[in-house]
Enzyme design. Structure first.
Site, mmCIF file in Angstrom:
data_model
loop_
_atom_site.group_PDB
_atom_site.id
_atom_site.type_symbol
_atom_site.label_atom_id
_atom_site.label_comp_id
_atom_site.label_asym_id
_atom_site.label_seq_id
_atom_site.Cartn_x
_atom_site.Cartn_y
_atom_site.Cartn_z
ATOM 1 N N LYS A 52 -8.914 17.983 -51.261
ATOM 2 C CA LYS A 52 -8.921 18.140 -49.812
ATOM 3 C C LYS A 52 -7.542 18.103 -49.170
ATOM 4 O O LYS A 52 -6.685 17.303 -49.525
ATOM 5 C CB LYS A 52 -9.779 17.049 -49.164
ATOM 6 N N GLN A 54 -6.503 0.545 -7.394
ATOM 7 C CA GLN A 54 -5.730 -0.064 -8.472
ATOM 8 C C GLN A 54 -6.190 0.472 -9.834
ATOM 9 O O GLN A 54 -5.445 0.460 -10.799
ATOM 10 C CB GLN A 54 -5.887 -1.589 -8.420
ATOM 11 N N GLU A 56 -7.579 18.706 -35.434
ATOM 12 C CA GLU A 56 -8.886 18.061 -35.182
ATOM 13 C C GLU A 56 -8.755 16.950 -34.147
ATOM 14 O O GLU A 56 -9.590 16.795 -33.261
ATOM 15 C CB GLU A 56 -9.444 17.455 -36.473
ATOM 16 N N SER A 73 -8.137 13.392 -48.768
ATOM 17 C CA SER A 73 -9.370 12.613 -48.767
ATOM 18 C C SER A 73 -9.241 11.519 -49.808
ATOM 19 O O SER A 73 -8.609 11.721 -50.845
ATOM 20 C CB SER A 73 -10.540 13.532 -49.101
ATOM 21 N N ASN A 129 0.813 -1.215 0.000
ATOM 22 C CA ASN A 129 0.000 0.000 0.000
ATOM 23 C C ASN A 129 0.850 1.270 0.000
ATOM 24 O O ASN A 129 0.592 2.193 -0.771
ATOM 25 C CB ASN A 129 -0.960 -0.005 1.194
ATOM 26 N N THR A 154 -15.429 38.782 -31.446
ATOM 27 C CA THR A 154 -16.223 38.355 -30.295
ATOM 28 C C THR A 154 -17.476 37.767 -30.911
ATOM 29 O O THR A 154 -17.926 38.228 -31.972
ATOM 30 C CB THR A 154 -16.579 39.517 -29.348
ATOM 31 N N TYR A 162 -6.441 2.295 2.440
ATOM 32 C CA TYR A 162 -6.332 1.764 1.086
ATOM 33 C C TYR A 162 -7.513 0.859 0.754
ATOM 34 O O TYR A 162 -7.956 0.059 1.570
ATOM 35 C CB TYR A 162 -5.030 0.963 0.917
ATOM 36 N N ASN A 215 -6.918 18.143 -45.206
ATOM 37 C CA ASN A 215 -7.636 18.227 -43.929
ATOM 38 C C ASN A 215 -6.698 18.485 -42.748
ATOM 39 O O ASN A 215 -5.630 17.878 -42.675
ATOM 40 C CB ASN A 215 -8.406 16.931 -43.686
ATOM 41 N N LYS A 264 -4.519 3.683 -12.338
ATOM 42 C CA LYS A 264 -3.334 3.743 -13.200
ATOM 43 C C LYS A 264 -3.618 3.952 -14.674
ATOM 44 O O LYS A 264 -3.003 4.799 -15.318
ATOM 45 C CB LYS A 264 -2.494 2.487 -12.994
HETATM 46 N N1 ARG Z 1 -1.734 -3.473 -7.327
HETATM 47 C C1 ARG Z 1 -2.168 -2.774 -6.200
HETATM 48 C C2 ARG Z 1 -2.642 -1.372 -6.588
HETATM 49 O O1 ARG Z 1 -2.338 -0.954 -7.633
HETATM 50 C C3 ARG Z 1 -1.049 -2.655 -5.217
HETATM 51 C C4 ARG Z 1 -1.499 -2.530 -3.804
HETATM 52 C C5 ARG Z 1 -2.169 -3.753 -3.391
HETATM 53 N N2 ARG Z 1 -2.453 -3.737 -2.002
HETATM 54 C C6 ARG Z 1 -3.315 -4.617 -1.461
HETATM 55 N N3 ARG Z 1 -3.489 -4.535 -0.197
HETATM 56 N N4 ARG Z 1 -3.923 -5.533 -2.180
HETATM 57 O O2 ARG Z 1 -3.325 -0.708 -5.855
#
Ligand code: ARG
Length: 465
Positions: free
Chosen positions: A289, A328, A296, A283, A116, A161, A323, A291, A331
């Site tokens: 064209k 998780q 965009e 195009s 954690n 404007t 936690y 583009n 990410k």
């Molecule tokens: N892979 C977990 C995450 O990204 C790591 C931490 C996991 N901790 C746990 N107590 N299961 O959060």
């Protein structure tokens, strides 16, 4: 020992059957969090260094662990490391590989820490680097804006404007507005970095550890400003990630606005600029064209970044301390936000300085739509008329011009005087585009002289960290 048959997990001691195959895949994060390997190894090395200094490990044990970790890093970078989904995440993959490599002493690395605090440390290290890369990329775009603006201080375009012709402006002045937006984005990123750069290491699972660790030491080894003050908070909150995505979202708002202008300006109807061919595509059916795909796409990518912000806000909402596995899920949105904004900034840094201004076309547009009407009103005020009355007089002159298809500067003195006897020969310099620009000669105004000062100031600003 209980680990003999039931399950091969590092946490398997209390389990009596192996993890369900689906659950194993469902709960694993290694497919994406392996990207944190450098941060993870750096964190582990700092931890092992501290454990030795505190006599929790011997110097010899710590040295072996650090050597093993460095070898693992090399293997990962060489592409020879084997990631295993059954080892769940980047942390346990590396730890298992360490023990395989150096033997039982590898099992001592996790003394006094938890995944954690480990993962919270990893993300912060990773994002610190990410923010530095974003900051550099913003600076490159700002540099590109400056180099285009320097060539265009005297180029006149209509300012808008409501997307209706308003008053003439220097094209460089418009460009420097983009610079300012990005400067605030830069500052937001730097500010966010301050709150990221705090060390969760030592918070362990949630309450701290019973070992005599030195959190200042690990914080310092990892370049953090200080240890996080509360262990529960340190392992739990991802507000810094949300903040980053919020700053990224605002930046994408800015990039989408710039993109929109580029798209409009390259149209045949506006025809203000030309983008180099290498930033455009054709195009498959319409041979004529060209583009503006790059702007965009940047405009479109703002959508996914906003999505990631909302995902993270929702992820964090209502989570009890400390936690939770929910985290998780932080990410992928984070990684994609970072990758997306870096790419968008890179595209802009290359494209903006290569923009070709179509000066004649901009000028022609600025001469349409009575862009100097305010200048005529201001002129009458200087002759002693109240502004509201002057507004009314000029309004009538504009109505006449619409009917006769004549701009104010194209009218004869007699025609202009029919609206106010205060108007004299000197009015024509006021009604010229150059006269209109030069008249706005104060801080932040569009007079080329001011725009040049703004550019010089910007050159100083972008040298600052
Ligand atoms: N892979 C977990 C995450 O990204 C790591 C931490 C996991 N901790 C746990 N107590 N299961 O959060």
């Amino acid at each position: 020992m209980s680990q003999d048959i039931k399950t091969d997990k590092p946490w398997g001691g209390r389990f009596s059957e192996p993890t369900d195959a689906f659950v194993e895949r469902f709960t694993a994060s290694v497919t994406f969090d392996k990207r944190l390997y450098r941060a993870d190894i750096a964190g582990s090395i700092a931890h092992a260094t501290m454990l030795a200094k505190q006599d929790i490990l011997t110097n010899e044990e710590s040295r072996k662990i650090i050597q093993g970790l460095e070898q693992i890093k090399n293997e990962i970078e060489a592409g020879s490391f084997e990631w295993s989904v059954s080892l769940e995440d980047v942390h346990m993959n590396i730890e298992a590989a360490l023990t395989k490599k150096i033997g039982d002493v590898g099992k001592k690395l996790h003394t006094g820490r938890s995944r954690n605090d480990q993962v919270a440390t990893d993300i912060r290290l990773f994002m610190r680097e990410g923010i530095d890369a974003v900051s550099d990329a913003i600076r490159l775009v700002q540099q590109g804006i400056i180099s285009l603006a320097e060539k265009e201080t005297e180029t006149i375009m209509p300012g808008f404007t409501h997307l209706q012709t308003a008053q003439p402006v220097s094209f460089a002045h418009h460009l420097m507005a983009w610079f300012e937006m990005l400067q605030r984005d830069y500052e937001r990123m730097r500010d966010c970095r301050k709150r990221i750069n705090v060390s969760p290491l030592g918070a362990a699972a949630l309450a701290g550890t019973s070992f005599p660790i030195d959190r200042n030491m690990t914080a310092e080894l990892l370049g953090f400003d200080k240890p996080a003050a509360n262990s529960l908070d340190a392992v739990s909150d991802r507000d810094f990630a949300i903040e980053f995505c919020a700053a990224a979202s605002l930046m994408m708002t800015h990039l989408s606005r710039i993109s929109e202008e580029l798209v409009i300006w390259t149209s045949a109807q506006f025809d203000f600029i030309e983008l180099p061919d290498r930033f455009c595509t054709g195009s498959s059916i319409m041979p004529q064209k060209k583009n503006p795909d790059v702007p965009e796409l940047v405009r479109g990518k703002s959508g996914r970044v906003y999505g990631h912000l909302v995902a993270l806000l929702t992820l964090m909402k209502s989570q009890p301390l400390a936690y939770n596995k929910d985290n998780q899920e932080d990410k992928e949105p984070l990684f994609d936000t970072l990758d997306t904004i870096i790419d968008c900034l890179k595209a802009f840094a290359d494209m903006i300085p290569a923009i070709k201004a179509k000066k004649e076309s901009m000028r022609t547009a600025a001469l349409k739509g009575f862009s100097t009407a305010t200048d005529l009103a201001d002129y009458l005020v200087r002759k002693g008329m109240a502004f509201r009355d002057a507004h009314e007089v000029v309004g009538k002159a504009v109505a006449y011009g619409v009917e006769k298809e004549k701009d104010l500067a194209e009218m004869s003195l007699a025609e202009l005087q029919s609206f106010s006897a205060d108007i004299e020969e000197d009015v024509f310099s006021v009604l010229s585009l150059e006269g209109s620009l030069n008249a706005r000669n104060h801080i932040g105004g569009t007079a080329p002289q001011q725009v040049k000062l703004a550019i010089e100031n910007a050159k100083i600003i972008i040298k600052q960290k």
